[in-house]
Scaffold this motif. Structure first.
Motif, PDB file in Angstrom:
ATOM      1  N   ALA A 146       0.850  -1.194   0.000  1.00  0.00           N
ATOM      2  CA  ALA A 146       0.000   0.000   0.000  1.00  0.00           C
ATOM      3  C   ALA A 146       0.884   1.243   0.000  1.00  0.00           C
ATOM      4  N   PHE A 147       0.702   2.090  -1.008  1.00  0.00           N
ATOM      5  CA  PHE A 147       1.415   3.358  -1.101  1.00  0.00           C
ATOM      6  C   PHE A 147       0.466   4.480  -0.684  1.00  0.00           C
ATOM      7  N   SER A 148       0.952   5.388   0.135  1.00  0.00           N
ATOM      8  CA  SER A 148       0.123   6.528   0.520  1.00  0.00           C
ATOM      9  C   SER A 148       0.013   7.497  -0.651  1.00  0.00           C
ATOM     10  N   ARG A 149      -1.046   8.293  -0.639  1.00  0.00           N
ATOM     11  CA  ARG A 149      -1.197   9.305  -1.675  1.00  0.00           C
ATOM     12  C   ARG A 149      -0.027  10.272  -1.654  1.00  0.00           C
ATOM     13  N   GLU A 150       0.426  10.644  -0.464  1.00  0.00           N
ATOM     14  CA  GLU A 150       1.531  11.593  -0.344  1.00  0.00           C
ATOM     15  C   GLU A 150       2.802  11.043  -0.977  1.00  0.00           C
ATOM     16  N   GLU A 151       3.094   9.755  -0.741  1.00  0.00           N
ATOM     17  CA  GLU A 151       4.294   9.161  -1.331  1.00  0.00           C
ATOM     18  C   GLU A 151       4.183   9.101  -2.848  1.00  0.00           C
ATOM     19  N   LEU A 152       3.026   8.706  -3.345  1.00  0.00           N
ATOM     20  CA  LEU A 152       2.838   8.643  -4.796  1.00  0.00           C
ATOM     21  C   LEU A 152       2.931  10.023  -5.419  1.00  0.00           C
ATOM     22  N   LEU A 153       2.390  11.035  -4.727  1.00  0.00           N
ATOM     23  CA  LEU A 153       2.450  12.402  -5.244  1.00  0.00           C
ATOM     24  C   LEU A 153       3.902  12.845  -5.415  1.00  0.00           C
ATOM     25  N   VAL A 154       4.730  12.593  -4.404  1.00  0.00           N
ATOM     26  CA  VAL A 154       6.135  12.993  -4.455  1.00  0.00           C
ATOM     27  C   VAL A 154       6.890  12.214  -5.530  1.00  0.00           C
ATOM     28  N   ARG A 155       6.646  10.911  -5.603  1.00  0.00           N
ATOM     29  CA  ARG A 155       7.407  10.072  -6.528  1.00  0.00           C
ATOM     30  C   ARG A 155       7.006  10.286  -7.987  1.00  0.00           C
ATOM     31  N   VAL A 156       5.763  10.672  -8.235  1.00  0.00           N
ATOM     32  CA  VAL A 156       5.314  10.866  -9.612  1.00  0.00           C
ATOM     33  C   VAL A 156       5.458  12.316 -10.052  1.00  0.00           C
ATOM     34  N   TRP A 157       5.089  13.267  -9.170  1.00  0.00           N
ATOM     35  CA  TRP A 157       5.093  14.680  -9.557  1.00  0.00           C
ATOM     36  C   TRP A 157       6.333  15.432  -9.087  1.00  0.00           C
ATOM     37  N   GLY A 158       7.024  14.935  -8.084  1.00  0.00           N
ATOM     38  CA  GLY A 158       8.173  15.640  -7.530  1.00  0.00           C
ATOM     39  C   GLY A 158       7.812  16.333  -6.230  1.00  0.00           C
ATOM     40  N   ASP A 159       8.824  16.600  -5.412  1.00  0.00           N
ATOM     41  CA  ASP A 159       8.549  17.135  -4.076  1.00  0.00           C
ATOM     42  C   ASP A 159       8.229  18.627  -4.074  1.00  0.00           C
ATOM     43  N   ASP A 160       8.234  19.276  -5.247  1.00  0.00           N
ATOM     44  CA  ASP A 160       7.895  20.699  -5.304  1.00  0.00           C
ATOM     45  C   ASP A 160       6.544  20.926  -5.974  1.00  0.00           C
ATOM     46  N   TYR A 161       5.745  19.844  -6.086  1.00  0.00           N
ATOM     47  CA  TYR A 161       4.437  19.981  -6.741  1.00  0.00           C
ATOM     48  C   TYR A 161       3.507  20.816  -5.877  1.00  0.00           C
ATOM     49  N   PHE A 162       2.760  21.715  -6.536  1.00  0.00           N
ATOM     50  CA  PHE A 162       1.923  22.686  -5.828  1.00  0.00           C
ATOM     51  C   PHE A 162       0.544  22.129  -5.473  1.00  0.00           C
ATOM     52  N   GLY A 163       0.003  21.237  -6.310  1.00  0.00           N
ATOM     53  CA  GLY A 163      -1.379  20.804  -6.153  1.00  0.00           C
ATOM     54  C   GLY A 163      -1.596  19.834  -5.012  1.00  0.00           C
ATOM     55  N   SER A 164      -2.857  19.402  -4.863  1.00  0.00           N
ATOM     56  CA  SER A 164      -3.220  18.514  -3.764  1.00  0.00           C
ATOM     57  C   SER A 164      -3.026  17.063  -4.165  1.00  0.00           C
ATOM     58  N   ASP A 165      -3.100  16.170  -3.153  1.00  0.00           N
ATOM     59  CA  ASP A 165      -2.938  14.749  -3.436  1.00  0.00           C
ATOM     60  C   ASP A 165      -4.150  14.164  -4.144  1.00  0.00           C
ATOM     61  N   ARG A 166      -5.173  14.990  -4.385  1.00  0.00           N
ATOM     62  CA  ARG A 166      -6.296  14.541  -5.205  1.00  0.00           C
ATOM     63  C   ARG A 166      -5.831  14.244  -6.635  1.00  0.00           C
ATOM     64  N   ALA A 167      -4.698  14.810  -7.021  1.00  0.00           N
ATOM     65  CA  ALA A 167      -4.160  14.529  -8.352  1.00  0.00           C
ATOM     66  C   ALA A 167      -3.878  13.035  -8.512  1.00  0.00           C
ATOM     67  N   VAL A 168      -3.493  12.369  -7.413  1.00  0.00           N
ATOM     68  CA  VAL A 168      -3.251  10.927  -7.457  1.00  0.00           C
ATOM     69  C   VAL A 168      -4.557  10.198  -7.752  1.00  0.00           C
ATOM     70  N   ASP A 169      -5.644  10.618  -7.095  1.00  0.00           N
ATOM     71  CA  ASP A 169      -6.944   9.991  -7.337  1.00  0.00           C
ATOM     72  C   ASP A 169      -7.349  10.134  -8.800  1.00  0.00           C
ATOM     73  N   ASP A 170      -7.085  11.315  -9.359  1.00  0.00           N
ATOM     74  CA  ASP A 170      -7.436  11.553 -10.764  1.00  0.00           C
ATOM     75  C   ASP A 170      -6.635  10.640 -11.684  1.00  0.00           C
ATOM     76  N   LEU A 171      -5.345  10.452 -11.381  1.00  0.00           N
ATOM     77  CA  LEU A 171      -4.499   9.597 -12.208  1.00  0.00           C
ATOM     78  C   LEU A 171      -4.991   8.154 -12.164  1.00  0.00           C
ATOM     79  N   VAL A 172      -5.345   7.684 -10.974  1.00  0.00           N
ATOM     80  CA  VAL A 172      -5.876   6.323 -10.834  1.00  0.00           C
ATOM     81  C   VAL A 172      -7.199   6.187 -11.581  1.00  0.00           C
ATOM     82  N   LYS A 173      -8.038   7.216 -11.488  1.00  0.00           N
ATOM     83  CA  LYS A 173      -9.330   7.196 -12.184  1.00  0.00           C
ATOM     84  C   LYS A 173      -9.125   7.062 -13.690  1.00  0.00           C
ATOM     85  N   ARG A 174      -8.127   7.784 -14.224  1.00  0.00           N
ATOM     86  CA  ARG A 174      -7.844   7.707 -15.653  1.00  0.00           C
ATOM     87  C   ARG A 174      -7.376   6.305 -16.056  1.00  0.00           C
TER      88      ARG A 174
END
Length: 231
Positions: free
Chosen positions: A178-206
């Motif tokens: 199980a990967f947390s949304r926060e970890e996936l956000l950092v690993r996919v978008w980078g640690d300077d990403y401005f948006g929320s971790d909802r972006a991970v949900d959107d990626l999974v939805k796609r």
């Protein structure tokens, strides 16, 4: 080479101001008044960054953002007179990298464009500099080719964006974890990403839309995991 910024805005006054500041910063700019014209540009000569208004004649900015995100992870900065939290959340959930409310400081917009351009260039450079790994990552009917960066599901090649591929690579590399949304956000978008971790949900939805039976499981209140399948 200077990055190209497409300004999709139907107010000529705002167009001119934004263009003047971006050109002063050294960017090449293209002005467009409709999302339909922007879509034509995307198909023929895509820019490096979109500066996108929401309230446009015809197709609105939300729909355009969603359509681009189905095909690319390129940076999108939304500018809008709609300052309600729900509008900002919707923009970020649809995949925008940033959201500015009108009236805004042109200097702040330039700073945010600089940031997404830097992150985008870093991402593209990291992709081109990675040495080819000739392995195939596989779990059941899901296959990832690390050479061509291609995805197959149930024997069919699936068209995915770079971020969608990266998320699948992370999940398939450690099945059942199980990967947390926060970890996936950092690993996919980078640690300077401005948006929320909802972006991970959107990626999974796609990904689920493209592969309805893919076993990406939601870990409620935490994140996601890819369930191991029988070979």
């Amino acid at each position: 080479m200077s990055s190209t910024i497409a300004i999709v805005e139907d107010d000529p006054h705002i167009q001119q101001i934004v263009e003047a500041y971006l050109q002063k910063e050294g960017y090449h700019t293209i002005r467009l008044e409709t999302a339909e014209a922007a879509w034509d540009l995307w198909k023929t000569s895509p820019p490096d960054v979109w500066v996108l208004d929401i309230m446009l004649p015809g197709m609105n900015g939300y729909e355009f953002c969603s359509r681009i995100r189905q095909e690319s992870d390129m940076p999108i900065i939304i500018i809008s007179a709609r300052d309600e939290e729900v509008d900002k959340v919707m923009g970020l959930e649809l995949g925008s990298d940033d959201y500015l409310t009108k009236p805004f400081s042109p200097r702040e917009l330039v700073a945010r464009v600089n940031r997404v351009v830097k992150r985008w260039n870093k991402f593209k450079n990291s992709q081109s500099s990675v040495e080819a790994d000739h392995s195939i990552l596989q779990s059941g009917e899901l296959h990832l080719s690390m050479v061509e960066r291609l995805v197959w599901w149930q024997g069919e090649e699936i068209d995915v964006t770079a971020k969608e591929f990266n998320l699948l690579e992370i999940l398939i590399s450690q099945l059942n974890r199980a990967f947390s949304r926060e970890e996936l956000l950092v690993r996919v978008w980078g640690d300077d990403y401005f948006g929320s971790d909802r972006a991970v949900d959107d990626l999974v939805k796609r990904l689920r839309k493209k592969m309805p039976e893919v076993p990406i499981e939601t870990v409620w209140g935490y994140g996601y995991r890819l369930k191991e399948q029988d070979e």
